[in-house]
Scaffold this motif. Structure first.
Motif, PDB file in Angstrom:
ATOM      1  N   GLY A  38      18.071 -51.654  -4.553  1.00 26.30           N
ATOM      2  CA  GLY A  38      18.277 -53.051  -4.204  1.00 26.30           C
ATOM      3  C   GLY A  38      19.558 -53.655  -4.740  1.00 26.30           C
ATOM      4  N   SER A  39      19.416 -54.853  -5.260  1.00 25.13           N
ATOM      5  CA  SER A  39      20.578 -55.627  -5.648  1.00 25.13           C
ATOM      6  C   SER A  39      21.236 -55.082  -6.912  1.00 25.13           C
ATOM      7  CB  SER A  39      20.135 -57.069  -5.861  1.00 25.13           C
ATOM      8  OG  SER A  39      19.090 -57.088  -6.800  1.00 25.13           O
ATOM      9  N   GLN A  40      20.513 -54.261  -7.678  1.00 24.29           N
ATOM     10  CA  GLN A  40      21.115 -53.763  -8.919  1.00 24.29           C
ATOM     11  C   GLN A  40      22.235 -52.771  -8.614  1.00 24.29           C
ATOM     12  OE1 GLN A  40      17.757 -52.049 -10.887  1.00 24.29           O
ATOM     13  NE2 GLN A  40      16.595 -53.880 -10.423  1.00 24.29           N
ATOM     14  N   GLY A  41      22.233 -52.185  -7.383  1.00 25.31           N
ATOM     15  CA  GLY A  41      23.295 -51.291  -6.975  1.00 25.31           C
ATOM     16  C   GLY A  41      23.324 -49.984  -7.742  1.00 25.31           C
ATOM     17  N   LYS A  42      22.230 -49.656  -8.429  1.00 30.31           N
ATOM     18  CA  LYS A  42      22.217 -48.439  -9.242  1.00 30.31           C
ATOM     19  C   LYS A  42      21.751 -47.262  -8.383  1.00 30.31           C
ATOM     20  CE  LYS A  42      19.597 -46.712 -13.047  1.00 30.31           C
ATOM     21  NZ  LYS A  42      18.187 -46.884 -13.140  1.00 30.31           N
ATOM     22  N   ALA A  43      22.533 -46.198  -8.390  1.00 27.53           N
ATOM     23  CA  ALA A  43      22.179 -45.057  -7.555  1.00 27.53           C
ATOM     24  C   ALA A  43      20.874 -44.428  -8.011  1.00 27.53           C
ATOM     25  CB  ALA A  43      23.295 -44.028  -7.616  1.00 27.53           C
ATOM     26  N   MET A  44      20.034 -44.013  -7.079  1.00 33.34           N
ATOM     27  CA  MET A  44      18.774 -43.349  -7.409  1.00 33.34           C
ATOM     28  C   MET A  44      18.624 -42.147  -6.477  1.00 33.34           C
ATOM     29  SD  MET A  44      15.919 -43.247  -9.085  1.00 33.34           S
ATOM     30  CE  MET A  44      14.750 -44.442  -9.672  1.00 33.34           C
ATOM     31  N   THR A  45      18.633 -40.952  -7.042  1.00 32.78           N
ATOM     32  CA  THR A  45      18.487 -39.760  -6.220  1.00 32.78           C
ATOM     33  C   THR A  45      17.021 -39.342  -6.184  1.00 32.78           C
ATOM     34  OG1 THR A  45      18.723 -38.298  -8.099  1.00 32.78           O
ATOM     35  CG2 THR A  45      20.771 -38.962  -6.972  1.00 32.78           C
ATOM     36  N   VAL A  46      16.713 -38.401  -5.288  1.00 32.89           N
ATOM     37  CA  VAL A  46      15.352 -37.861  -5.244  1.00 32.89           C
ATOM     38  C   VAL A  46      15.021 -37.210  -6.586  1.00 32.89           C
ATOM     39  CG1 VAL A  46      13.852 -36.140  -4.155  1.00 32.89           C
ATOM     40  CG2 VAL A  46      15.313 -37.590  -2.737  1.00 32.89           C
ATOM     41  N   GLU A  47      16.039 -36.583  -7.184  1.00 33.22           N
ATOM     42  CA  GLU A  47      15.807 -35.958  -8.503  1.00 33.22           C
ATOM     43  C   GLU A  47      15.424 -37.015  -9.536  1.00 33.22           C
ATOM     44  OE1 GLU A  47      15.352 -32.914  -8.991  1.00 33.22           O
ATOM     45  OE2 GLU A  47      16.007 -32.475  -6.954  1.00 33.22           O
ATOM     46  N   ASP A  48      16.189 -38.127  -9.536  1.00 30.47           N
ATOM     47  CA  ASP A  48      15.883 -39.222 -10.482  1.00 30.47           C
ATOM     48  C   ASP A  48      14.456 -39.717 -10.269  1.00 30.47           C
ATOM     49  OD1 ASP A  48      18.510 -39.222 -11.344  1.00 30.47           O
ATOM     50  OD2 ASP A  48      19.113 -40.885 -10.025  1.00 30.47           O
ATOM     51  N   MET A  49      14.140 -39.954  -8.988  1.00 27.00           N
ATOM     52  CA  MET A  49      12.820 -40.528  -8.681  1.00 27.00           C
ATOM     53  C   MET A  49      11.703 -39.531  -9.002  1.00 27.00           C
ATOM     54  SD  MET A  49      11.078 -43.080  -7.727  1.00 27.00           S
ATOM     55  CE  MET A  49      12.053 -44.305  -6.852  1.00 27.00           C
ATOM     56  N   THR A  50      11.949 -38.251  -8.747  1.00 26.89           N
ATOM     57  CA  THR A  50      10.938 -37.240  -9.084  1.00 26.89           C
ATOM     58  C   THR A  50      10.678 -37.276 -10.592  1.00 26.89           C
ATOM     59  OG1 THR A  50      11.671 -35.866  -7.243  1.00 26.89           O
ATOM     60  CG2 THR A  50      10.356 -34.768  -8.920  1.00 26.89           C
ATOM     61  N   GLY A  51      11.752 -37.392 -11.365  1.00 30.28           N
ATOM     62  CA  GLY A  51      11.600 -37.459 -12.825  1.00 30.28           C
ATOM     63  C   GLY A  51      10.819 -38.696 -13.242  1.00 30.28           C
ATOM     64  N   GLN A  52      11.145 -39.823 -12.609  1.00 24.38           N
ATOM     65  CA  GLN A  52      10.464 -41.093 -12.945  1.00 24.38           C
ATOM     66  C   GLN A  52       8.965 -40.994 -12.651  1.00 24.38           C
ATOM     67  OE1 GLN A  52      12.462 -44.688 -11.489  1.00 24.38           O
ATOM     68  NE2 GLN A  52      10.475 -45.521 -10.894  1.00 24.38           N
ATOM     69  N   LEU A  53       8.644 -40.426 -11.483  1.00 27.81           N
ATOM     70  CA  LEU A  53       7.223 -40.315 -11.118  1.00 27.81           C
ATOM     71  C   LEU A  53       6.512 -39.244 -11.945  1.00 27.81           C
ATOM     72  CD1 LEU A  53       7.293 -40.743  -7.215  1.00 27.81           C
ATOM     73  CD2 LEU A  53       6.358 -42.315  -8.915  1.00 27.81           C
ATOM     74  N   ARG A  54       7.255 -38.191 -12.262  1.00 26.21           N
ATOM     75  CA  ARG A  54       6.634 -37.110 -13.069  1.00 26.21           C
ATOM     76  C   ARG A  54       6.222 -37.651 -14.437  1.00 26.21           C
ATOM     77  NH1 ARG A  54      10.783 -33.589 -13.589  1.00 26.21           N
ATOM     78  NH2 ARG A  54      10.436 -32.548 -11.607  1.00 26.21           N
ATOM     79  N   GLU A  55       7.081 -38.476 -14.997  1.00 22.28           N
ATOM     80  CA  GLU A  55       6.803 -39.052 -16.314  1.00 22.28           C
ATOM     81  C   GLU A  55       5.481 -39.839 -16.296  1.00 22.28           C
ATOM     82  OE1 GLU A  55       9.093 -42.170 -19.091  1.00 22.28           O
ATOM     83  OE2 GLU A  55      10.370 -40.853 -17.917  1.00 22.28           O
ATOM     84  N   ARG A  56       5.270 -40.603 -15.218  1.00 23.72           N
ATOM     85  CA  ARG A  56       4.065 -41.424 -15.114  1.00 23.72           C
ATOM     86  C   ARG A  56       2.852 -40.626 -14.645  1.00 23.72           C
ATOM     87  NH1 ARG A  56       3.922 -46.245 -17.685  1.00 23.72           N
ATOM     88  NH2 ARG A  56       5.672 -47.537 -17.157  1.00 23.72           N
ATOM     89  N   LEU A  57       3.066 -39.753 -13.657  1.00 19.79           N
ATOM     90  CA  LEU A  57       1.926 -39.186 -12.921  1.00 19.79           C
ATOM     91  C   LEU A  57       1.827 -37.672 -13.018  1.00 19.79           C
ATOM     92  CD1 LEU A  57       2.487 -41.402  -9.742  1.00 19.79           C
ATOM     93  CD2 LEU A  57       0.897 -41.829 -11.604  1.00 19.79           C
ATOM     94  N   GLY A  58       2.713 -37.074 -13.846  1.00 13.50           N
ATOM     95  CA  GLY A  58       2.761 -35.610 -13.934  1.00 13.50           C
ATOM     96  C   GLY A  58       1.464 -34.977 -14.397  1.00 13.50           C
ATOM     97  N   ARG A  59       0.601 -35.761 -15.054  1.00 17.99           N
ATOM     98  CA  ARG A  59      -0.660 -35.188 -15.538  1.00 17.99           C
ATOM     99  C   ARG A  59      -1.714 -35.137 -14.440  1.00 17.99           C
ATOM    100  NH1 ARG A  59      -3.684 -37.559 -19.288  1.00 17.99           N
ATOM    101  NH2 ARG A  59      -3.294 -39.493 -18.172  1.00 17.99           N
ATOM    102  N   VAL A  60      -1.525 -35.930 -13.387  1.00 20.61           N
ATOM    103  CA  VAL A  60      -2.584 -36.022 -12.371  1.00 20.61           C
ATOM    104  C   VAL A  60      -2.144 -35.599 -10.973  1.00 20.61           C
ATOM    105  CG1 VAL A  60      -4.022 -37.762 -13.509  1.00 20.61           C
ATOM    106  CG2 VAL A  60      -2.093 -38.509 -12.127  1.00 20.61           C
ATOM    107  N   LEU A  61      -0.827 -35.510 -10.725  1.00 19.84           N
ATOM    108  CA  LEU A  61      -0.366 -35.120  -9.383  1.00 19.84           C
ATOM    109  C   LEU A  61       0.363 -33.788  -9.451  1.00 19.84           C
ATOM    110  CD1 LEU A  61       1.147 -38.348  -7.730  1.00 19.84           C
ATOM    111  CD2 LEU A  61      -1.163 -37.425  -7.510  1.00 19.84           C
ATOM    112  N   PRO A  62       0.130 -32.906  -8.456  1.00 19.32           N
ATOM    113  CA  PRO A  62       0.898 -31.651  -8.421  1.00 19.32           C
ATOM    114  C   PRO A  62       2.372 -31.938  -8.107  1.00 19.32           C
ATOM    115  CG  PRO A  62      -0.505 -31.842  -6.478  1.00 19.32           C
ATOM    116  CD  PRO A  62      -0.829 -33.015  -7.358  1.00 19.32           C
TER     117      PRO A  62
END
Ligand code: 13P
Ligand code: SF4
Length: 359
Positions: free
Chosen positions: A10-34
């Motif tokens: 969005g407006s923050q203009g900060k780049a977010m790659t699939v790798e970044d997002m995978t890491g972000q989601l893994r941190e939160r949900l890595g214990r429950v999602l494959p």
């Protein structure tokens, strides 16, 4: 470089790659999602963020959203009250409301000049369906001069007939702000009864109990309606007793849309935000959270050391209509647009803004 490889937040203009997002989601949900599921959700999330940027959109997400959505794309997450406030403050051109229709309508009521989208046209609510504007007008005719407080879980036409709105997070404060001896409180029977008990007020339901003699209303401080949440009405005291037998250390939290018996048997009752806060501030080994199941998943993701005792056979079919795929489609296709025609919108806005002013 395509949308799948790189996007911007969005407006923050900060780049977010699939790798970044995978890491972000893994941190939160890595214990429950494959891992493959996390990767797939990350791809969709990055695409959503790219479309969000292109549309100059903001995404508001209710606490009931599925964990991968909840922890990836929203600009704001919260309960109905919180999200109404965020909707009132946004400067974006487009608001995508990941929640049910009445919530998106509230955003439109506050933002007539912005485009408001809800990702599924089927995301209703049994409470909002339980009362019509004509029924509110009828109550006003029967009880002239008695102010009408409507739960935000109502459609715009009902809000337009109301003096003020409230949510589960501020119902008591809203009623007390009126300083009136008697109020009409619509449409949730259980929320009304829970607030009545909390504030020591006498409640009756005129649609279920005919009021023959209006002078008999002298000791009645809340006139309720008999709408119910199809999800919360299904939780029982027996469920709590069974859970306590099996897990003696369980802490039970109940949304105030549950019956007064269930709320009385619980350890704490409050809005979805209040329950999330309670878990954060009152560490316990395990909790039974009597509300839509996804919220338990979201709490577990934030507090991996706390266990949630599951009752996921009881779900909100409306909230579960909202998926990441449909959120992406909403932004790509600019669907499904929520409209609230005048003069209903302006009249409803008065009731919503009056609530927001209560604080
Ligand atoms: P909250 O305002 O507590 O988030 O509740 C909204 C709702 O619909 C609960 O079922
Ligand atoms: Fe409506 Fe109940 Fe679903 Fe909340 S949980 S949106 S009150 S049906």
């Amino acid at each position: 470089m395509g949308v799948h490889e790189k996007a911007r937040i969005g407006s923050q203009g900060k780049a977010m790659t699939v790798e970044d997002m995978t890491g972000q989601l893994r941190e939160r949900l890595g214990r429950v999602l494959p891992e493959f599921e996390i990767r797939r959700k990350a791809e969709i999330a990055v695409e959503i963020l790219e479309w969000k940027r292109r549309r100059n959109a903001v995404i508001l997400a209710h606490n009931y959203m599925e964990p991968a959505l909840f922890y990836s794309v929203p600009d704001h997450r919260g309960d109905s009250l919180d999200l109404s406030r965020k909707a009132a403050a946004t400067q974006a051109d487009v608001i995508v409301f990941c929640g049910v229709r009445f919530m998106a309508e509230t955003a439109k009521i506050l933002n007539p000049e912005r485009t408001v989208l809800v990702p599924s046209p089927r995301a209703g609510c049994s409470l909002a369906e339980s009362i019509t504007a004509e029924q509110v007008r009828d109550l006003r005719r029967r009880f002239p001069g008695v102010p009408v407080v409507s739960y935000v879980n109502t459609y715009a036409e009902v809000k337009a007939e109301s003096d003020i709105c409230c949510t589960s997070g501020n119902a008591r404060a809203v009623i007390e702000s009126l300083g009136a001896p008697t109020v009409i409180f619509l449409p949730d029977q259980y929320l009304a009864a829970n607030v009545a008990r909390e504030t020591g007020r006498h409640i009756i339901f005129p649609s279920a109990t005919p009021v023959a003699d209006p002078s008999g209303l002298l000791d009645v401080q809340i006139l309720g309606w008999t709408g119910r949440c199809e999800v919360h009405e299904r939780f029982t005291v027996a469920d709590i007793e069974n859970a306590r037998r099996q897990f003696p250390d369980v802490v039970v939290l109940a949304h105030p849309e549950c019956s007064p018996d269930v709320v009385a048997a619980a350890d704490f009752s409050g809005s979805t935000n209040a329950m999330i806060r309670y878990v954060a501030e009152h560490p316990a080994p395990r909790y039974l959270v009597l509300t839509e199941c996804s919220m338990g998943d979201n709490i577990t993701a934030a507090h991996p050391d706390r266990e949630m005792v599951r009752m996921c056979s009881i779900r909100c079919p409306h909230m579960n209509e909202i998926t990441m795929e449909d959120t992406l489609a909403a932004l790509k296709l600019m669907r499904y647009e929520v409209d609230v025609p005048e003069p209903v919108r302006s009249r409803a806005r008065r009731a919503v803004e009056r609530m927001l002013a209560v604080g």
